[in-house]
Design a protein around this motif. Sequence first.
Motif, PDB file in Angstrom:
ATOM      1  N   VAL A 185     -14.244 -21.313   4.998  1.00 23.76           N
ATOM      2  CA  VAL A 185     -13.851 -21.710   6.349  1.00 23.76           C
ATOM      3  C   VAL A 185     -14.917 -22.627   6.952  1.00 23.76           C
ATOM      4  O   VAL A 185     -14.614 -23.699   7.476  1.00 23.76           O
ATOM      5  CB  VAL A 185     -13.638 -20.463   7.237  1.00 23.76           C
ATOM      6  CG1 VAL A 185     -13.420 -20.868   8.680  1.00 23.76           C
ATOM      7  CG2 VAL A 185     -12.456 -19.653   6.730  1.00 23.76           C
ATOM      8  N   VAL A 186     -16.186 -22.187   6.858  1.00 22.36           N
ATOM      9  CA  VAL A 186     -17.263 -22.974   7.464  1.00 22.36           C
ATOM     10  C   VAL A 186     -17.395 -24.323   6.758  1.00 22.36           C
ATOM     11  O   VAL A 186     -17.524 -25.373   7.397  1.00 22.36           O
ATOM     12  CB  VAL A 186     -18.594 -22.189   7.425  1.00 22.36           C
ATOM     13  CG1 VAL A 186     -19.751 -23.066   7.862  1.00 22.36           C
ATOM     14  CG2 VAL A 186     -18.492 -20.965   8.317  1.00 22.36           C
ATOM     15  N   LEU A 187     -17.312 -24.326   5.433  1.00 22.02           N
ATOM     16  CA  LEU A 187     -17.441 -25.567   4.662  1.00 22.02           C
ATOM     17  C   LEU A 187     -16.379 -26.575   5.094  1.00 22.02           C
ATOM     18  O   LEU A 187     -16.689 -27.736   5.403  1.00 22.02           O
ATOM     19  CB  LEU A 187     -17.299 -25.241   3.171  1.00 22.02           C
ATOM     20  CG  LEU A 187     -17.553 -26.379   2.204  1.00 22.02           C
ATOM     21  CD1 LEU A 187     -19.024 -26.753   2.210  1.00 22.02           C
ATOM     22  CD2 LEU A 187     -17.126 -25.999   0.792  1.00 22.02           C
ATOM     23  N   ALA A 188     -15.129 -26.146   5.126  1.00 21.36           N
ATOM     24  CA  ALA A 188     -14.047 -27.071   5.477  1.00 21.36           C
ATOM     25  C   ALA A 188     -14.145 -27.504   6.931  1.00 21.36           C
ATOM     26  O   ALA A 188     -13.883 -28.665   7.262  1.00 21.36           O
ATOM     27  CB  ALA A 188     -12.693 -26.420   5.213  1.00 21.36           C
ATOM     28  N   MET A 189     -14.547 -26.581   7.815  1.00 17.24           N
ATOM     29  CA  MET A 189     -14.675 -26.962   9.226  1.00 17.24           C
ATOM     30  C   MET A 189     -15.796 -27.975   9.421  1.00 17.24           C
ATOM     31  O   MET A 189     -15.670 -28.907  10.222  1.00 17.24           O
ATOM     32  CB  MET A 189     -14.911 -25.719  10.087  1.00 17.24           C
ATOM     33  CG  MET A 189     -13.634 -24.934  10.353  1.00 17.24           C
ATOM     34  SD  MET A 189     -13.915 -23.416  11.271  1.00 17.24           S
ATOM     35  CE  MET A 189     -14.267 -24.063  12.908  1.00 17.24           C
ATOM     36  N   VAL A 190     -16.898 -27.806   8.690  1.00 16.02           N
ATOM     37  CA  VAL A 190     -17.990 -28.783   8.774  1.00 16.02           C
ATOM     38  C   VAL A 190     -17.479 -30.147   8.304  1.00 16.02           C
ATOM     39  O   VAL A 190     -17.727 -31.180   8.929  1.00 16.02           O
ATOM     40  CB  VAL A 190     -19.197 -28.332   7.926  1.00 16.02           C
ATOM     41  CG1 VAL A 190     -20.198 -29.462   7.774  1.00 16.02           C
ATOM     42  CG2 VAL A 190     -19.856 -27.128   8.564  1.00 16.02           C
ATOM     43  N   HIS A 191     -16.722 -30.141   7.213  1.00 15.61           N
ATOM     44  CA  HIS A 191     -16.189 -31.394   6.685  1.00 15.61           C
ATOM     45  C   HIS A 191     -15.290 -32.081   7.700  1.00 15.61           C
ATOM     46  O   HIS A 191     -15.349 -33.292   7.896  1.00 15.61           O
ATOM     47  CB  HIS A 191     -15.415 -31.105   5.387  1.00 15.61           C
ATOM     48  CG  HIS A 191     -14.853 -32.322   4.753  1.00 15.61           C
ATOM     49  ND1 HIS A 191     -13.510 -32.600   4.769  1.00 15.61           N
ATOM     50  CD2 HIS A 191     -15.435 -33.345   4.093  1.00 15.61           C
ATOM     51  CE1 HIS A 191     -13.295 -33.743   4.137  1.00 15.61           C
ATOM     52  NE2 HIS A 191     -14.445 -34.205   3.719  1.00 15.61           N
TER      53      HIS A 191
END
Lengths: 260, 396
Positions: free
Chosen positions: B266-272
């Motif tokens: 979740v965090v990875l995709a949101m950062v992207h």
Amino acid sequence: MARAACWVAGVLVAVFLLAPIFAIVPLSFSAGSFLFYPLPGLSLRWYRDFFGSDFWLPAVWNSLGIGLASAALATLLGTPAAFGLWRMKGRFRAVAMGIVLAPMVVPVIVVAVALLLAFGPIGLVATHAGMVIAHAALGAPFVVVTVLASLEAFDPVQLRAASACGAGPLRAFFRVCLPQIAPGVAAGAVFAFATSLDEVVVALFIAGPAQRTLPRQMFAGLNDTISLTTTAAAAMLVLLSVVLLAVVGWLQGRKKAGGG
Amino acid sequence: MRRASAALLTAPLLLFLLVTFVAPIAAFLWRGVTDTEVAPVLPRTAAALSAWDGRALPDEAAFAALVEDLRAARARDRQAGGGSIARAAARLNADKPGFRGLLPMTARRVEAPFDGAARAVLITISEEWGEVETWGAIARAAGPLSSFHALTALDLRQDAAGAIRAAPEDQSVFRAVLLRSLWISLLVTAACLLLAWPIAWLIATTRGAAGILLLAAVMLPFWISLVVRTAAWMVLLQREGVVNAALAATGIVDAPLPLMMNRFAVVLAMVHILLPFMVLPLVAAFRALDPRLPRAAASLGAPPWRVFLRVTLPLCLPGIGAGCLLVFIQALGFYVTPALLGGPNDQMLAWFVGFYATRSVNWGLAAALSILLLVAVGLCVALYGRLAGFRRLGAA
């Protein structure tokens, strides 16, 4: 030394930004049916599947239709509003600006649930009209902001000159101002169209089976096992976004050339 | 005259937004502070309980009023075919579990006339009518204004006597959800700031093709649909996905790694997805920075870290703040990405708003959670306004 480290980090971040997109697009040309590399061969079968499907093809027309209609409505309402806001001052302007920009900051889930509740009794849930109205409300702030930015480069003395030459305010706007800010208006319309094209949460809540848009179908496709047809749909949305980005780039180039 | 025509030009859009945006949201949020399901079904009971202090069981009048209300409601429901008792029972059940069965059952049992005191009869039907909190639930739901949903959204309960205390452990979820939403948003904002800094610096200070290419690398994903980018991460991270296949092919891992349905994904995709919103304000801040100032500080003998802390950072602070708030505000409202990439413990406030509005049809709680979300966003917007100035936002 510090500069070299900066370059390494910067390029890595650029790779991070682009890699997922460049990973998903080639998969859609796979001849096989699994979601990893190496590809067993190249084919267009997933695109044939996409264009022959009752799941995806209506969604393309829905996305384009709702996008165009909501962008037109947002531009029609947003352009005069931006012109009005540009001439306004003081507290009323601040309040009006707050209302106009609110759709940009209010979490879209709140909008979606509120519209589901409000549109239900008046029969706008699961209609194209409801979707167009909702997407126009979400896209209008982008039109206003873009047109306001292009009005910054417009010299209001020209309007006084036009009125001195006998033009009424309407005529002055259409003959003097609008031609100069036209690239900004067009860019605003593209922004509104892109907003509608990207929007999925409102579509999830208020669209019926006949209004399902591409992102809405992708969301549904992602909740199941992901098929390669979904990656074909993704690749096509990427292509559409690149085209829109190019159009906005071209319009901004024109604005710079014409606004000087 | 000019002012009037300016207002006239703005009026259509303002009217449109008032009708299609402001009014629906206001009407929805209103449900978070009101209660409308129970009072129409139990009007006499609500009236009888309005003066009740909640310390002991209400008097016979309230019991009799309930019997009368239930008879009337049952007759109405049978005639009109509406389920008003069921709706009221669902609302009361949200406050005191058990009501969903209790209210229709009691309505059935008191339909036939009976002799004696209503109080004795009701307590024979169910011992629950002999509990103060059963009546407290009706009194709390009597409306029209109600703090019940707002308190629930904060994991609080009010008892019949009016004292506010913590909700039972097994029903306390929303404070954790709020903290989780804030924590994920904070994490995403911090990661975005860290990653955006070098690339924004390069874009702002590099001339020629390299700078343009880097800017394109930021702008391209910025334009691509959020669902597509989430889909891309799913394809990369899933069990039989690109990353796991590559790891297995190189022999680094034996079994596929669980990269999806967790907080990391979740965090990875949101950062992207949110990174461009950090890069662009930083680029603007770095471009506005006069390069002679850090150089002057360095020539006066300041070591690089000191130049950064005392000159560069303070000058860029408004841009940094604007970027952070822009990312944080949007992260708070995320719905699609956690829904697709996260597990049950990674869902944020927005998911619960959607859940209570549609699947559990508890509009009051959905509205109260929305108010919570909007208050958090509103505070950030106010901060943004002070940092960046709304005039600049309008002209941006």
